[in-house]
Design a protein around this motif. Sequence first.
Motif, mmCIF file in Angstrom:
data_model
loop_
_atom_site.group_PDB
_atom_site.id
_atom_site.type_symbol
_atom_site.label_atom_id
_atom_site.label_comp_id
_atom_site.label_asym_id
_atom_site.label_seq_id
_atom_site.Cartn_x
_atom_site.Cartn_y
_atom_site.Cartn_z
ATOM 1 N N LEU A 222 0.847 -1.189 0.000
ATOM 2 C CA LEU A 222 0.000 0.000 0.000
ATOM 3 C C LEU A 222 0.883 1.240 0.000
ATOM 4 N N ASP A 223 1.897 1.225 -0.846
ATOM 5 C CA ASP A 223 2.849 2.340 -1.002
ATOM 6 C C ASP A 223 3.586 2.665 0.287
ATOM 7 N N GLY A 224 3.887 1.670 1.082
ATOM 8 C CA GLY A 224 4.674 1.873 2.285
ATOM 9 C C GLY A 224 3.951 2.547 3.428
ATOM 10 N N PHE A 225 2.634 2.460 3.450
ATOM 11 C CA PHE A 225 1.861 3.063 4.539
ATOM 12 C C PHE A 225 2.234 2.389 5.856
ATOM 13 N N PRO A 226 2.638 3.160 6.873
ATOM 14 C CA PRO A 226 3.082 2.544 8.133
ATOM 15 C C PRO A 226 1.914 1.940 8.917
ATOM 16 N N LEU A 227 2.219 0.851 9.616
ATOM 17 C CA LEU A 227 1.240 0.172 10.455
ATOM 18 C C LEU A 227 1.626 0.405 11.913
#
Length: 130
Positions: A39-44
């Motif tokens: 997801l384009d490097g979205f942080p969790l």
Amino acid sequence: MPVPDRLFLALLVFDAAVLAVVELVFLPLSFDGYLLPNLDGFPLPLTQLVAAVTTPLLVARAGELSPRPLVASAPLVAWIVVVAGVGLFGPGGDVLLTADWRSLLLFACGALPSAVVLGRVLATALGGPS
């Protein structure tokens, strides 16, 4: 304090230290396509949520053992020392605390709710409202 309570306090401090290391290891977890979907490097922010739930619980349990400040704050102090120590001077010289919002959020989610719980424990010990 009886010996079983001292052993349980040592277990709580050990749990806080282990949780701090696990939270640091998984701090850079993001949706980058390697472990999680891309997801384009979205942080969790999973580790921040774990810190916000577990660290106050450990402080509350330590406060049930004894309302003394040294005993009640032991898991919080251990968590802060391990996050700062391992995060800045990690294994092999690795820096696990990055200079971004995730590290600040980890400290905020772990320390602030725990400080509120610690304040409630100490106020109850002094005869204040529970």
